[in-house]
Scaffold this motif. Structure first.
Motif, PDB file in Angstrom:
ATOM      1  N   LEU A  67       0.829  -1.204   0.000  1.00  0.00           N
ATOM      2  CA  LEU A  67       0.000   0.000   0.000  1.00  0.00           C
ATOM      3  C   LEU A  67       0.863   1.254   0.000  1.00  0.00           C
ATOM      4  CD1 LEU A  67      -3.087  -0.448   2.382  1.00  0.00           C
ATOM      5  CD2 LEU A  67      -3.079   0.502   0.067  1.00  0.00           C
ATOM      6  N   GLU A  68       1.914   1.233   0.778  1.00  0.00           N
ATOM      7  CA  GLU A  68       2.814   2.379   0.852  1.00  0.00           C
ATOM      8  C   GLU A  68       3.456   2.632  -0.511  1.00  0.00           C
ATOM      9  OE1 GLU A  68       5.557   1.435   3.942  1.00  0.00           O
ATOM     10  OE2 GLU A  68       4.013   1.254   5.489  1.00  0.00           O
ATOM     11  N   GLU A  69       3.892   1.565  -1.169  1.00  0.00           N
ATOM     12  CA  GLU A  69       4.536   1.710  -2.478  1.00  0.00           C
ATOM     13  C   GLU A  69       3.537   2.195  -3.527  1.00  0.00           C
ATOM     14  OE1 GLU A  69       6.120  -2.161  -3.126  1.00  0.00           O
ATOM     15  OE2 GLU A  69       7.945  -1.795  -1.940  1.00  0.00           O
ATOM     16  N   PHE A  70       2.305   1.700  -3.462  1.00  0.00           N
ATOM     17  CA  PHE A  70       1.278   2.160  -4.390  1.00  0.00           C
ATOM     18  C   PHE A  70       0.997   3.645  -4.202  1.00  0.00           C
ATOM     19  CE2 PHE A  70      -3.151   3.222  -5.233  1.00  0.00           C
ATOM     20  CZ  PHE A  70      -3.286   2.815  -6.552  1.00  0.00           C
ATOM     21  N   SER A  71       0.872   4.079  -2.958  1.00  0.00           N
ATOM     22  CA  SER A  71       0.610   5.490  -2.681  1.00  0.00           C
ATOM     23  C   SER A  71       1.741   6.370  -3.199  1.00  0.00           C
ATOM     24  CB  SER A  71       0.430   5.699  -1.176  1.00  0.00           C
ATOM     25  OG  SER A  71       0.189   7.065  -0.889  1.00  0.00           O
ATOM     26  N   THR A  72       2.960   5.891  -3.070  1.00  0.00           N
ATOM     27  CA  THR A  72       4.106   6.648  -3.589  1.00  0.00           C
ATOM     28  C   THR A  72       3.996   6.808  -5.102  1.00  0.00           C
ATOM     29  OG1 THR A  72       5.528   5.832  -1.799  1.00  0.00           O
ATOM     30  CG2 THR A  72       6.623   6.701  -3.763  1.00  0.00           C
ATOM     31  N   ARG A  73       3.618   5.720  -5.801  1.00  0.00           N
ATOM     32  CA  ARG A  73       3.439   5.803  -7.255  1.00  0.00           C
ATOM     33  C   ARG A  73       2.309   6.761  -7.604  1.00  0.00           C
ATOM     34  NH1 ARG A  73       4.153   0.328  -6.814  1.00  0.00           N
ATOM     35  NH2 ARG A  73       1.936  -0.157  -7.124  1.00  0.00           N
ATOM     36  N   LEU A  74       1.253   6.733  -6.815  1.00  0.00           N
ATOM     37  CA  LEU A  74       0.098   7.591  -7.083  1.00  0.00           C
ATOM     38  C   LEU A  74       0.494   9.068  -7.060  1.00  0.00           C
ATOM     39  CD1 LEU A  74      -2.850   6.781  -7.649  1.00  0.00           C
ATOM     40  CD2 LEU A  74      -3.384   7.370  -5.279  1.00  0.00           C
ATOM     41  N   ARG A  75       1.401   9.417  -6.179  1.00  0.00           N
ATOM     42  CA  ARG A  75       1.873  10.798  -6.084  1.00  0.00           C
ATOM     43  C   ARG A  75       2.711  11.217  -7.286  1.00  0.00           C
ATOM     44  NH1 ARG A  75       1.750  13.083  -0.905  1.00  0.00           N
ATOM     45  NH2 ARG A  75       1.092  11.679   0.789  1.00  0.00           N
ATOM     46  N   CYS A  76       3.145  10.244  -8.076  1.00  0.00           N
ATOM     47  CA  CYS A  76       4.023  10.537  -9.215  1.00  0.00           C
ATOM     48  C   CYS A  76       3.261  10.771 -10.522  1.00  0.00           C
ATOM     49  CB  CYS A  76       5.017   9.394  -9.422  1.00  0.00           C
ATOM     50  SG  CYS A  76       6.115   9.119  -8.020  1.00  0.00           S
ATOM     51  N   TYR A  77       1.942  10.556 -10.521  1.00  0.00           N
ATOM     52  CA  TYR A  77       1.155  10.726 -11.740  1.00  0.00           C
ATOM     53  C   TYR A  77       1.127  12.191 -12.161  1.00  0.00           C
ATOM     54  CZ  TYR A  77      -0.833   6.018 -12.059  1.00  0.00           C
ATOM     55  OH  TYR A  77      -1.008   4.658 -12.231  1.00  0.00           O
ATOM     56  N   ILE A  78       1.313  12.422 -13.459  1.00  0.00           N
ATOM     57  CA  ILE A  78       1.176  13.770 -13.998  1.00  0.00           C
ATOM     58  C   ILE A  78       0.211  13.728 -15.182  1.00  0.00           C
ATOM     59  CG2 ILE A  78       3.501  14.448 -13.298  1.00  0.00           C
ATOM     60  CD1 ILE A  78       4.327  14.201 -16.260  1.00  0.00           C
ATOM     61  N   PRO A  79      -0.481  14.831 -15.457  1.00  0.00           N
ATOM     62  CA  PRO A  79      -1.467  14.849 -16.560  1.00  0.00           C
ATOM     63  C   PRO A  79      -0.811  14.696 -17.916  1.00  0.00           C
ATOM     64  CG  PRO A  79      -1.758  16.724 -15.071  1.00  0.00           C
ATOM     65  CD  PRO A  79      -0.440  16.106 -14.744  1.00  0.00           C
ATOM     66  N   GLN A  80      -1.582  14.136 -18.855  1.00  0.00           N
ATOM     67  CA  GLN A  80      -1.161  14.071 -20.248  1.00  0.00           C
ATOM     68  C   GLN A  80      -1.748  15.259 -20.995  1.00  0.00           C
ATOM     69  OE1 GLN A  80      -2.517   9.759 -20.665  1.00  0.00           O
ATOM     70  NE2 GLN A  80      -0.936   9.871 -22.206  1.00  0.00           N
ATOM     71  N   SER A  81      -1.053  15.685 -22.028  1.00  0.00           N
ATOM     72  CA  SER A  81      -1.593  16.730 -22.890  1.00  0.00           C
ATOM     73  C   SER A  81      -2.684  16.141 -23.756  1.00  0.00           C
ATOM     74  CB  SER A  81      -0.503  17.317 -23.784  1.00  0.00           C
ATOM     75  OG  SER A  81      -0.024  16.334 -24.685  1.00  0.00           O
ATOM     76  N   GLU A  82      -3.566  16.987 -24.270  1.00  0.00           N
ATOM     77  CA  GLU A  82      -4.643  16.534 -25.149  1.00  0.00           C
ATOM     78  C   GLU A  82      -4.094  15.881 -26.397  1.00  0.00           C
ATOM     79  OE1 GLU A  82      -8.097  16.442 -25.138  1.00  0.00           O
ATOM     80  OE2 GLU A  82      -7.729  16.663 -22.994  1.00  0.00           O
TER      81      GLU A  82
END
Length: 396
Positions: free
Chosen positions: A376-391
């Motif tokens: 769970l801790e590792e998943f949460s860390t990955r979740l914080r790394c998401y950035i938006p994609q351009s259209e």
């Protein structure tokens, strides 16, 4: 007399076999490219020449009308696996959808209210009104004449094959087996499945779970080992300037871990199907395997995989009861399951401000990282790394 037997083309066995295969693949191409991806979901824009050809081919080989097909399919997505779904095996039973899929489609296509509500944007030009709709069976009559003239007595077999291929493969197999058997990459609320990873027989439609996860994507294959022949056709036509791709499924982009903000939220919302898949594979199933090894004598836990990964809407009373027994016996699995549902609830809420959703996501990450569960801790860390994609990334 010879022309009656062999037809005008005088084809041999292997030549006739190639005609059968080519005609079948052309029919599947017409359904997946024109009716499905171009008209129903607007994920691609075909050149007018291709649109007219595919529309003519479908009329000649089945008599199907674009507005009716599109309306029935859109209603299927709107009410998938619920009362009102035109052809769900969860509603009608798998046997009926497999054997009577064409009849179920026709029953819904004849409902004026369905066509009026769900067929917006379909062709309504002169040729549609004065040929395809006025002479609905004229295309099949033309197919009969051409088959017998070109192929002689063998044309009878060719004719039968062409007329049953769409009802069997499109209406029966995809609408039936594609919601009953197979594997699932994404835990969608419906029962859609991928039949095979190499989807080339029914134009790529075999990757049905991928399609339901990302309905507006022009490409149905997601994982590296999956092949969508429909996407191959699109790529060829796009190279020739005969097709434009409007939208593709998002692909997660991860950068350096940071605090949760509005951009993190946007990226998670867009990639929610990927996020849920990541959670299922690397948290839920990882922890289930861990518990399974530690409790080898627990028969219920050993068989709990299917209902641990399924969304609650897909569980009946019996499996819900089994799931609750498993969760009550394991605090670890119970917390993992509760956090998954709370995460999904973030993107399922309506009429909630972005600031409130950001606060919820922050709180979720804080709890996950304080859980003492490494996955769970590792998943949460990955979740914080998401950035938006351009259209443009979602389109091209």
């Amino acid at each position: 007399m010879e022309n009656y037997i062999y037809g005008l083309m005088h084809l041999g066995f292997w030549q006739m076999l190639l005609v059968f295969i080519f005609s079948f693949m052309l029919s599947m191409m017409s359904i997946t490219l024109y009716l499905h991806r171009d008209q129903a979901h607007r994920s691609i824009e075909l050149h007018p020449v291709l649109r007219h050809f595919f529309r003519f081919w479908i009329w000649m080989n089945s008599g199907a009308q674009t507005d009716e097909w599109v309306a029935v399919h859109r209603k299927h997505h709107a009410l998938c696996e619920q009362e009102g779904d035109p052809h769900s095996p969860q509603i009608f039973g798998i046997r009926r959808v497999l054997l009577e899929g064409a009849e179920l489609y026709q029953t819904e296509a004849e409902r004026i209210e369905t066509v009026e509500k769900y067929s917006e944007g379909t062709p309504n030009d002169w040729i549609e009104l004065n040929l395809y709709k006025r002479y609905r069976d004229g295309g099949i009559l033309l197919l009969v004449i051409l088959s017998l003239s070109l192929f002689g007595t063998v044309g009878i077999i060719f004719l039968g094959f062409q007329l049953i291929s769409m009802p069997i493969f499109a209406a029966g197999i995809i609408n039936g087996a594609g919601h009953y058997w197979g594997y699932r990459n994404f835990e969608t609320e419906d029962a859609s499945t991928n039949l095979i990873p190499t989807a080339f027989i029914i134009g790529g439609e075999e990757l049905h779970n991928n399609h339901h996860a990302f309905p507006t994507s022009a490409k149905f294959s997601i994982l590296p080992y999956e092949f969508d022949i429909g996407w191959m056709y699109i790529s060829i036509f796009r190279t020739l300037g005969l097709c434009q791709v409007r939208r593709l499924a998002p692909r997660p982009i991860l950068r350096k871990c940071r605090s949760v903000d509005i951009e993190t939220l946007q990226a998670v919302l867009v990639n929610r199907m990927h996020v849920l898949r990541d959670y299922t594979c690397n948290v839920t199933l990882f922890e289930w395997r861990r518990e399974r090894i530690a409790n080898e004598s627990d028969v219920l836990l050993q068989k709990a995989r299917k209902y641990l990964v399924s969304r609650p809407a897909r569980l009946d009373l019996v499996t819900t009861k089994k799931l609750n027994l498993v969760l009550e016996a394991s605090d670890r699995l119970k917390l993992v399951h509760e956090l998954r549902e709370r995460l999904a609830d973030i993107w399922e809420q309506a009429n909630v401000s972005n600031d409130h959703l950001v606060a919820q996501l922050k709180q979720w990450c804080t709890e996950a990282e304080a859980s003492g569960i490494k996955s769970l801790e590792e998943f949460s860390t990955r979740l914080r790394c998401y950035i938006p994609q351009s259209e443009t990334a979602l389109i091209t």
